[in-house]
Enzyme design. Sequence first.
Site, mmCIF file in Angstrom:
data_model
loop_
_atom_site.group_PDB
_atom_site.id
_atom_site.type_symbol
_atom_site.label_atom_id
_atom_site.label_comp_id
_atom_site.label_asym_id
_atom_site.label_seq_id
_atom_site.Cartn_x
_atom_site.Cartn_y
_atom_site.Cartn_z
ATOM 1 N N SER A 1 6.014 37.830 -13.204
ATOM 2 C CA SER A 1 6.227 38.549 -11.951
ATOM 3 C C SER A 1 4.956 39.302 -11.537
ATOM 4 O O SER A 1 3.898 38.701 -11.390
ATOM 5 C CB SER A 1 7.427 39.487 -12.096
ATOM 6 O OG SER A 1 7.872 39.984 -10.865
ATOM 7 N N ASP B 1 14.336 31.790 -7.132
ATOM 8 C CA ASP B 1 13.974 33.073 -7.729
ATOM 9 C C ASP B 1 14.058 34.123 -6.626
ATOM 10 O O ASP B 1 13.367 34.019 -5.612
ATOM 11 C CB ASP B 1 12.550 33.005 -8.286
ATOM 12 C CG ASP B 1 12.128 34.267 -9.026
ATOM 13 O OD1 ASP B 1 12.503 35.379 -8.587
ATOM 14 O OD2 ASP B 1 11.412 34.158 -10.028
ATOM 15 N N HIS C 1 15.225 35.195 -12.020
ATOM 16 C CA HIS C 1 13.872 35.707 -11.848
ATOM 17 C C HIS C 1 13.105 35.446 -13.132
ATOM 18 O O HIS C 1 13.333 36.089 -14.142
ATOM 19 C CB HIS C 1 13.898 37.198 -11.541
ATOM 20 C CG HIS C 1 12.541 37.810 -11.374
ATOM 21 N ND1 HIS C 1 11.528 37.204 -10.660
ATOM 22 C CD2 HIS C 1 12.015 38.970 -11.862
ATOM 23 C CE1 HIS C 1 10.450 37.962 -10.685
ATOM 24 N NE2 HIS C 1 10.720 39.023 -11.411
#
Length: 491
Positions: free
Chosen positions: A201, A434, A461
């Site tokens: 991320s 996602d 995610h």
Amino acid sequence: MVGLLVCAGCASTEHAADTGAIEWGVCTQGVGTGPSAARVECGTLAVPLDPAKPQGRTITLAVARLRASERSDSTVVVNPGGPGASGVDYLLGAADRLAAQRFTTHSDVVTFDPRGVGASAPTVRCRTATELDAEREADSGDRSPQGIAAAEATNRGIARKCSTRTGDEFLGLVGTSQVVDDVDRLRAALGRSRIDFIGFSSGSKIALEYEQRYPDRLFRMVIDGAVDPAANPADTSVAQATSFQEVFDAFARDCTRTPGCALGADPAGALAQYQRLVRSLTRSPAPAGSGRTLDFQSAVDGTSMALYRTDLWPTLRSGLADLAAGRGGATLMSLADLLEGRGPGGTYDNSADAYLAIGCADGLRIADRAANDDLDRRLRAAAPYTDDGRGTGHAPLDPCAFWPPERVAVPRSGPGAAPSVPTPAPLIVAVTHDPATPYSVGEEIARRTHGTLITVDGYSHTAALEGNRCVDEAVDDYLLNLDGLNGPLAC
């Protein structure tokens, strides 16, 4: 090829005394009793408060390591994202999963709490638990001129609390730019001339900027849930909102197939039913236990938390059913608490404050009212499940607009920077649905860096090192094979 592998982790010529040293020892808390526990150790690393002034004051980073099960030839540094997530907590919780990866046979895995985060010192602290509870239960959605003025007064107060309790100097030095320099200090302290890096991320921003600034010190790079450091921040927010709405729609379709779904049995009407259910909270918040109440924003926060992981969908479904049946909002509040870092005892970790401070330090500040109003309109259109129906075309400025301007850091490689092509090319993992990091961004980063794209079909995610055999084997193959993978892969 063996010679190259050894060189990937060969000893650095820099002296530890010049870069800080780590004294490894037993982790004081959070270590499980699994088979890998004996391989886990913790420590601290002193780094300059201001990387541009290496001889000045220092701060302390908390670090953790899973030692290679056999000979250690290299180091894989992992950042779990956030921004503001604790890398130490990540490693302590994932040690057994990581130890099951083949690459940990000859690679140490090292994580760290970024500056201002978790067990690093000092930490970013803006609000007390009592203040956070009160702030979350206050109505911040009134878009009348009076409501906007009240919300901005609150946001100005948050910025002031951050300034007073954390200090302007440190607030201006907690951005991605400074963390990248800390990573290089960590590399040197580990005695490696080069490191591998796995960035989840927002950790992908650290990886990509590290590669830009120190290309000769980064070897292999895995990015899971890519964030484009060159993208316009407002466009990034709208794209993320669009992805959250897509996953909400998938949840709603799944819910309507379940008997007793609070959103009804018709997917076409599920969004409208959700809006009717949660918008009522703007008028009458629901009791949520222990004297707390669930308002609209907390209901949306709880919903958003569940959209990160499909294993939380049943909890969201139950929470909405409770709300619809008049049983209160405790379940939805528990999901919102998970998002905000509130523990069962009512204490908060510092992830919410760190998330705010890092975002502001990275320059994600909108002080122009027209631009701010436009962003509010775009976000409501992109993710109608988050829209309380009270939009007026105007919105309050957020806390970053009131951040100490003289201390806001300017990223060294900001939007528009032309990235180089890493060697070897990185491995990019992207989930088709996602909610937080859209699949299209992973595709773009893979194209731009000539990386190998792993497409994971699903709703989550990120996906690596979580038990997906297809993905985890690909990560092993990449980190163990200098030639990487033979083209894109679908998992």
